[in-house]
Design an enzyme around this catalytic site. Structure first.
Site, short mmCIF file in Angstrom:
data_model
loop_
_atom_site.label_atom_id
_atom_site.label_comp_id
_atom_site.label_asym_id
_atom_site.label_seq_id
_atom_site.Cartn_x
_atom_site.Cartn_y
_atom_site.Cartn_z
CB CYS A 52 -24.61 -3.62 -19.27
SG CYS A 52 -25.57 -3.42 -17.52
CB CYS A 56 -20.89 0.46 -13.72
SG CYS A 56 -22.52 -0.35 -12.93
CB CYS A 59 -18.84 -1.86 -15.93
SG CYS A 59 -19.18 -3.37 -16.85
CB CYS A 96 -19.65 -17.54 -10.59
SG CYS A 96 -19.09 -18.04 -8.84
CB CYS A 127 -22.65 -18.19 -7.90
SG CYS A 127 -22.90 -16.53 -7.45
CB CYS A 187 -22.35 -13.99 -3.84
SG CYS A 187 -20.52 -13.29 -4.41
NE ARG A 265 -15.18 -15.82 -4.82
CZ ARG A 265 -16.71 -15.71 -5.14
NH1 ARG A 265 -17.27 -14.64 -5.51
NH2 ARG A 265 -17.36 -16.72 -4.48
#
Length: 331
Positions: A52, A56, A59, A96, A127, A187, A265
């Site tokens: 990616c 972040c 991550c 998901c 999701c 979400c 969650r």
């Protein structure tokens, strides 16, 4: 009437309540809006791992991290559907799918939509989290049958720039608006334990609780410090590498109080939580978890441990309809 006009001062007052009083208040709110003793089981699959371009700091899938994770191609549709079938057999209600993209490319949308349609046909809630979306992409996903789109704000607006520099906080809000405009459920949550202050946790929850419509699902993650990531190298093996359990439960309780009809969650970090901490989170109003042994690239508690914990606590897999989804269907 469920309000979206919370002030930061009101959230600070909630954080300052005696712990037992806060949990009692959260439990009362939960009982008003949700089926008692039921916890939604969800499964999360990485359909495209690593590489990616975002930076972040938490991550391992960021191309700028040194976690050793190799970039992979988008999974075949049939492999994703096989994983979804296993998840349904294990009792999951929602499936998901996550891809490590800044945003999906138009050439990938056909396969992604086929995944959604196939999972939806199994009777599972669908999701996805694919990064930023254009309006057209959001509409394509809706047409394919996507129920939820996940796009976390991660932290408070003030702390956000210390965690991510390649995408702005406003860009995250823009994607949420596209998801809403397309008619999908949202979400949206974030991560605590990233070196933020309590005031940042106030700001994080305030940003969610004052959205025009509360997210139907609010994942609350505890940072898993992964070596090779910015935050993992900074916080791993330090006292700041794990958020205090009581403070984490407080965060869950305030999410429940301020967003009473949302599913809250317990997400990443649960594998390192004691049974007692998880029990307090359920008492505070958490009513959704990810099952299985893995969350994208990090470990998870596992089905057998979850089943044993549910038996010990007298909990069962959710069968009731989600309050906000039921309301939307009736409108």
């Amino acid at each position: 009437m469920v309000g979206t006009d919370w002030t930061r001062a009101e959230l600070r007052e909630l954080f300052d309540l005696p712990f037992t009083e806060l949990l009692f208040h959260a439990a009362e709110v939960h009982r008003t809006h949700h089926a008692q003793g039921e916890v939604q089981l969800c499964t999360l699959l990485s359909i495209k791992t690593g590489g990616c371009p975002e930076d972040c700091g938490y991550c391992s899938q960021s191309a700028s991290s040194n976690s050793g994770l190799k970039a992979e191609k988008l999974m075949d549709v049939d492999a994703v559907l096989a994983a979804a079938a296993e998840a349904k057999a294990a009792g999951s209600q929602r499936f998901c799918m996550g891809a490590a993209w800044r945003e999906p490319k138009d050439r990938d949308m056909g396969a992604v939509c086929d995944m959604v349609a196939g999972v939806k046909a199994m009777g599972l809630e669908t999701c996805m989290t694919l990064g930023m979306l254009s309006g057209n992409q959001a509409r394509q996903l809706k047409t394919a049958g996507l129920d939820y789109y996940n796009h976390n704000i991660d932290t408070s607006p003030e702390h956000y720039g210390d965690i991510i520099t390649t995408r702005t906080f406003q860009e995250r809000l823009d994607t949420l608006e596209e998801v809403r405009a397309a008619g999908m459920a949202v979400c949206c949550g974030g991560i605590v334990g990233m070196g933020e202050t309590r005031e940042d946790r106030v700001g994080f929850l305030h940003a969610l609780a004052t959205l025009p419509r509360h997210p139907e699902s609010v994942p609350v993650n505890a940072l898993v410090p992964i070596r090779g990531t910015v935050l993992g190298d900074l916080l791993a093996d330090t006292p700041m590498g794990k958020i205090d359990d009581i403070e984490f439960v407080r965060t869950v309780a305030i999410a429940r109080i301020t967003m009473p009809r949302s599913m809250v969650r317990l997400s990443a970090g649960r594998e390192s939580m004691s049974e007692a901490t998880q029990a307090l989170c359920f008492m505070a109003g958490a009513n959704s978890i990810f099952t299985g042994d893995k969350l994208l690239t990090t470990a998870n508690a596992g089905d057998s441990k979850d089943a044993a914990l549910f038996t010990k606590l007298g909990l069962k897999a959710m069968r009731a309809e989600e309050p906000m989804r039921a309301m939307a269907a009736a409108e």
